[in-house]
Design a protein around this motif. Sequence first.
Motif, PDB file in Angstrom:
ATOM      1  N   ALA A  53      -5.328  84.801  71.540  1.00 12.10           N
ATOM      2  CA  ALA A  53      -5.067  84.200  72.324  1.00 12.10           C
ATOM      3  C   ALA A  53      -5.335  82.320  71.404  1.00 12.10           C
ATOM      4  CB  ALA A  53      -5.194  84.062  73.927  1.00 12.10           C
ATOM      5  N   CYS A  54      -6.780  82.869  71.268  1.00  9.35           N
ATOM      6  CA  CYS A  54      -7.544  81.419  70.324  1.00  9.35           C
ATOM      7  C   CYS A  54      -6.970  81.066  69.430  1.00  9.35           C
ATOM      8  CB  CYS A  54      -8.444  81.982  70.755  1.00  9.35           C
ATOM      9  SG  CYS A  54      -9.671  82.102  71.993  1.00  9.35           S
ATOM     10  N   LEU A  55      -6.897  81.335  68.698  1.00 13.21           N
ATOM     11  CA  LEU A  55      -5.592  81.731  67.594  1.00 13.21           C
ATOM     12  C   LEU A  55      -4.475  81.074  67.642  1.00 13.21           C
ATOM     13  CD1 LEU A  55      -6.669  84.624  65.082  1.00 13.21           C
ATOM     14  CD2 LEU A  55      -6.941  82.524  64.700  1.00 13.21           C
ATOM     15  N   ALA A  56      -3.463  81.634  67.936  1.00 16.03           N
ATOM     16  CA  ALA A  56      -2.593  81.005  68.540  1.00 16.03           C
ATOM     17  C   ALA A  56      -3.069  79.370  69.726  1.00 16.03           C
ATOM     18  CB  ALA A  56      -1.810  81.736  69.997  1.00 16.03           C
ATOM     19  N   ASN A  57      -3.746  79.260  70.483  1.00 14.11           N
ATOM     20  CA  ASN A  57      -4.289  77.930  70.772  1.00 14.11           C
ATOM     21  C   ASN A  57      -4.394  76.951  69.746  1.00 14.11           C
ATOM     22  OD1 ASN A  57      -4.819  76.004  71.999  1.00 14.11           O
ATOM     23  ND2 ASN A  57      -6.582  76.190  71.966  1.00 14.11           N
ATOM     24  N   LEU A  58      -5.188  77.306  68.609  1.00 18.59           N
ATOM     25  CA  LEU A  58      -6.107  76.704  67.818  1.00 18.59           C
ATOM     26  C   LEU A  58      -4.141  76.552  66.429  1.00 18.59           C
ATOM     27  CD1 LEU A  58      -8.272  75.403  65.418  1.00 18.59           C
ATOM     28  CD2 LEU A  58      -8.113  77.941  64.860  1.00 18.59           C
ATOM     29  N   ALA A  59      -3.551  76.742  66.090  1.00 22.12           N
ATOM     30  CA  ALA A  59      -2.437  76.882  65.350  1.00 22.12           C
ATOM     31  C   ALA A  59      -1.877  75.811  66.568  1.00 22.12           C
ATOM     32  CB  ALA A  59      -1.218  78.056  65.080  1.00 22.12           C
ATOM     33  N   ALA A  60      -1.242  75.724  67.970  1.00 22.53           N
ATOM     34  CA  ALA A  60      -0.907  75.294  68.378  1.00 22.53           C
ATOM     35  C   ALA A  60      -1.401  73.294  68.924  1.00 22.53           C
ATOM     36  CB  ALA A  60      -0.607  75.748  69.704  1.00 22.53           C
ATOM     37  N   THR A  61      -2.407  73.452  68.624  1.00 23.82           N
ATOM     38  CA  THR A  61      -2.820  72.332  68.635  1.00 23.82           C
ATOM     39  C   THR A  61      -3.149  71.221  67.782  1.00 23.82           C
ATOM     40  OG1 THR A  61      -3.940  73.113  70.951  1.00 23.82           O
ATOM     41  CG2 THR A  61      -5.409  71.636  69.594  1.00 23.82           C
ATOM     42  N   SER A  62      -3.353  72.239  66.548  1.00 21.95           N
ATOM     43  CA  SER A  62      -3.497  71.879  65.790  1.00 21.95           C
ATOM     44  C   SER A  62      -2.105  71.001  64.737  1.00 21.95           C
ATOM     45  CB  SER A  62      -3.630  72.114  63.921  1.00 21.95           C
ATOM     46  OG  SER A  62      -3.226  71.623  62.630  1.00 21.95           O
ATOM     47  N   TYR A  63      -0.499  71.711  64.821  1.00 23.57           N
ATOM     48  CA  TYR A  63       0.679  71.317  65.063  1.00 23.57           C
ATOM     49  C   TYR A  63       0.626  69.875  65.748  1.00 23.57           C
ATOM     50  CZ  TYR A  63       5.841  71.114  65.665  1.00 23.57           C
ATOM     51  OH  TYR A  63       6.948  70.365  65.236  1.00 23.57           O
ATOM     52  N   LYS A  65      -1.179  67.721  67.110  1.00 21.90           N
ATOM     53  CA  LYS A  65      -1.983  66.654  66.251  1.00 21.90           C
ATOM     54  C   LYS A  65      -1.067  66.595  65.285  1.00 21.90           C
ATOM     55  CE  LYS A  65      -6.731  67.956  67.937  1.00 21.90           C
ATOM     56  NZ  LYS A  65      -8.251  68.440  67.901  1.00 21.90           N
ATOM     57  N   ASN A  66      -1.002  66.845  64.372  1.00 19.12           N
ATOM     58  CA  ASN A  66      -0.459  66.222  63.304  1.00 19.12           C
ATOM     59  C   ASN A  66       1.405  65.591  63.332  1.00 19.12           C
ATOM     60  OD1 ASN A  66      -1.926  67.646  61.580  1.00 19.12           O
ATOM     61  ND2 ASN A  66      -1.454  69.461  61.081  1.00 19.12           N
ATOM     62  N   VAL A  67       1.760  66.229  64.628  1.00 17.54           N
ATOM     63  CA  VAL A  67       2.867  65.149  65.647  1.00 17.54           C
ATOM     64  C   VAL A  67       2.256  63.930  65.482  1.00 17.54           C
ATOM     65  CG1 VAL A  67       4.642  65.136  66.958  1.00 17.54           C
ATOM     66  CG2 VAL A  67       3.920  67.089  65.866  1.00 17.54           C
ATOM     67  N   GLN A  68       1.046  63.963  65.974  1.00 21.23           N
ATOM     68  CA  GLN A  68       1.056  62.484  66.738  1.00 21.23           C
ATOM     69  C   GLN A  68       0.144  61.841  65.734  1.00 21.23           C
ATOM     70  OE1 GLN A  68      -2.375  63.292  70.052  1.00 21.23           O
ATOM     71  NE2 GLN A  68      -0.732  64.208  71.260  1.00 21.23           N
ATOM     72  N   LEU A  69      -0.378  62.632  64.713  1.00 20.74           N
ATOM     73  CA  LEU A  69      -0.466  61.317  63.264  1.00 20.74           C
ATOM     74  C   LEU A  69       0.839  60.976  62.559  1.00 20.74           C
ATOM     75  CD1 LEU A  69      -3.161  60.735  61.796  1.00 20.74           C
ATOM     76  CD2 LEU A  69      -3.224  62.782  60.382  1.00 20.74           C
ATOM     77  N   ALA A  70       1.694  61.917  62.631  1.00 14.53           N
ATOM     78  CA  ALA A  70       3.349  61.311  62.133  1.00 14.53           C
ATOM     79  C   ALA A  70       3.662  59.965  62.337  1.00 14.53           C
ATOM     80  CB  ALA A  70       3.748  62.469  61.822  1.00 14.53           C
ATOM     81  N   LEU A  71       2.612  59.573  63.663  1.00 16.23           N
ATOM     82  CA  LEU A  71       3.720  59.007  64.915  1.00 16.23           C
ATOM     83  C   LEU A  71       2.962  57.714  64.850  1.00 16.23           C
ATOM     84  CD1 LEU A  71       5.220  61.157  67.495  1.00 16.23           C
ATOM     85  CD2 LEU A  71       5.933  60.214  65.184  1.00 16.23           C
ATOM     86  N   LEU A 114       0.881  66.648  55.910  1.00 16.78           N
ATOM     87  CA  LEU A 114       1.860  66.379  56.868  1.00 16.78           C
ATOM     88  C   LEU A 114       2.520  66.647  56.293  1.00 16.78           C
ATOM     89  CD1 LEU A 114       1.123  63.207  59.020  1.00 16.78           C
ATOM     90  CD2 LEU A 114       0.581  65.477  59.244  1.00 16.78           C
ATOM     91  N   ARG A 115       4.063  67.643  57.189  1.00 20.08           N
ATOM     92  CA  ARG A 115       4.781  68.119  56.454  1.00 20.08           C
ATOM     93  C   ARG A 115       6.212  67.819  57.480  1.00 20.08           C
ATOM     94  NH1 ARG A 115       6.254  72.731  53.125  1.00 20.08           N
ATOM     95  NH2 ARG A 115       8.431  72.901  53.252  1.00 20.08           N
ATOM     96  N   LEU A 116       6.788  66.522  56.702  1.00 18.90           N
ATOM     97  CA  LEU A 116       7.863  65.840  56.990  1.00 18.90           C
ATOM     98  C   LEU A 116       9.169  66.661  56.494  1.00 18.90           C
ATOM     99  CD1 LEU A 116       6.128  62.180  56.582  1.00 18.90           C
ATOM    100  CD2 LEU A 116       6.401  64.151  58.160  1.00 18.90           C
TER     101      LEU A 116
END
Length: 788
Positions: A53-63, A65-71, A114-116
């Motif tokens: 669950a912690c690994l899943a949380n890390l992946a989702a949180t990172s995703y 944050k990158n979405v917010q960074l792209a904007l 970032l992947r766009l």
Amino acid sequence: MNKSAAGVALGLLSLHFWLALPTYHGFITALMIGSVVCFYFRWRLLIYVGIGACLANLAATSYLKNVQLALIEPRNITIVGEVSSLLNHKKLDTLFDFVTSELPQSGFRSSKTLRLRLSWQDQNNIPVMKQGEHWQLQVRLRPPHGRVNSAGYDRERQFVSKGIHGVGVVISGVRLASGQHTLASLRQMVFDRALEHTESLSHQGYLLALGFGYRGALEARDWGLLRDSGLAHLMAISGLHIGLAIMLGWWSGGVLRNLFGDWPNAIWLPLWLGLTTGALYAWLAGFTLPTQRALLMSLVVLVLLRFRVVWPGWQILLLVFTVSLALDPLASYSAGFWLSFAAVAVIALAHAGGVRFEESSALKLHQRWLGKWRALLLLQLSLLVLMLPVQWLWFGGFSPWAPLVNLLAVPWVSMTTVPLVLAAIVLSPVEQVAMVCWQWANMTLSPVLWIAEWARGGWWMLADRTGSWVLAIAAMSVLLWLLPLRRFAALLVVLSSVALLWNQPFAPNGRQVTGVDGKQEHFKTSEPWQVDLLDVGHGLAVLISIHNRSVLYDTGNRWPGGSIARSVIEPVLKQRGQATLDGLILSHADSDHAAGADYLVDTFEPVWKRSSDYREDYLACVRGEQWQWHSLSFRVLWPPKRVTRAANPHSCVIEVKQEAGASLLLTGDIDAISELLLARLEPNLSPDILLVPHHGSRSSSTTTWLEQMGWLNKMAPKYALVSVARFNPWNLPSRDVHQRYLDNKNVSWLSTAESGQISLLINDQDVDVVRYRQDRKAAWFRPVLPVR
């Protein structure tokens, strides 16, 4: 190991149930505290669940944050990075993937990956781009977004599974470096040669899919054929082909080992050459999810073989499943991930159940061949039945012809086409030899596609209400397979009875009336009905349903190779088990309202059709027309007469209501003048549900329209529905128009851009609203959009 792998997998899959950040963070905290408690009491399984669950949380949180960074900027920005998708220079792609290396952040340039998913704004002047090249682009970025409906393609989920952090439009670009001497550029170079060698071949699209996993050359007709025949998995680099490549490498390594004689270092040459061949083929495919799974599983099997360790098949599958999720937790949002592992699990179950290729010297040659064909047929039937739940959940249907087509196609393609494609790629520097291999591979596909054509149109959609049947069939098949009928007859009879009687509806009571087609129709005096404003982007499609029958108002837009009718309306109707439409109404002739009419008429054969312009076989939709459909009354208020081609002012305006119940007003794209004239003709019109005219444009919803109509000289709907695309270039709906509706405090503003599909369940005066983005398909990755 089994418990730890299962625990980590369960924890990683908890990402699938992450509906909101606060909820999930609380869940993570509870898991971590629970893990400490379990460690104290030696309950180790939950410790591994917590790790996953912690690994899943890390992946989702990172995703996120990158979405917010792209904007970071709402305006145009300049980014630098590398083209990451394989591109066909013969067919200039408007869409491509781009991985950034630099982007602006708080006044300075940041090195951030970032992947766009980008497209060129000027479709007529697209430069030639190749994978591996470095570009500087001026872009306008948006969050990953897509349409959200009760059925159909979910683009936002696909963006998550592929790790796409943003989408955007390219204003201009400059090539900085060619990207030579990289693996990406090498793959593009091999692909370019294959393009030249296959340019004149009739099955080029399939050959490129088999050679590189590139499906951009397949047309809509090809996709329909692959779906209906069940060959979609075969016409791409799948796990099956990776396994075949490893077998070819193993065989080649065995030949070389025999040539080297007793050289001790050559003993494991088949193993390493097999893995190398499989890895190279997976690299050609871009290391897609099925190829990663197949390569990882082959690696585990061969390493166990190297160290002479024996594991059962289910243990290997569980380990590979867990490692695959740990490497990419977001992969669980991809259909390919579940199809790949489910297929392997079914094959393993079939093998455990006795479906095997027996090799016995006591059997005659024809008996051995009959045994192999029997095993292949049983395997295909097992895949058909036991993959039903996965097929239903992801695609809403299945192909009943898949076992027969695959029985013939899989051995043929695996033993002839794929080796020839691999030979053509390996020998691509020798042009003449490579072209001969491509031509032979092309010829070997002709009989396969000829057989597949017999299955065209054979895709069976499964309605939502059949879900329990699908699960029951799969479960009963496994039980009948694993439990002997003689010993467990009573148990199987009870389970079969429960499956047959599960969710069986009672026959409704009601009375008969005559419908618009002259047939007797059955309904209750005040039976519930439903209005669905489908999320179609910029356009309109409204379903009015009662007693599992529907009338459609407008069809949405279409584009080369697809349409809203095919991608949204058809899946929604077939999900409900509706193979026909009772009626089709076209408000006017604009493409975003009527472009899918021909497709829907051919596919769903509506009993009656109406339009405000002259169309063959269409009844008039003009003022004065009215009809009864079930317990609903339809009354046309506008336009006053039919025209040759109906434009916005000629939109067919219809009032739909039930006796003593809520009313709906469908307005199409009427403009201010039409509103003024309609206000004079219908001064007391006051619908409970109003479709906002012309997508909330400034040319409609005037003050005159809203204030001169209705009870006490003012229109006061309870719900204002607007069909509009997110980030549309016209900035619809207009802020002024939106504010006019909000000035009435009793109006609920509902927009498809914010809510996706909007469903209103109406029972007399009671209206229940379902917003699919927030209420039915809410997920942690769906952006929270501000209300406009």
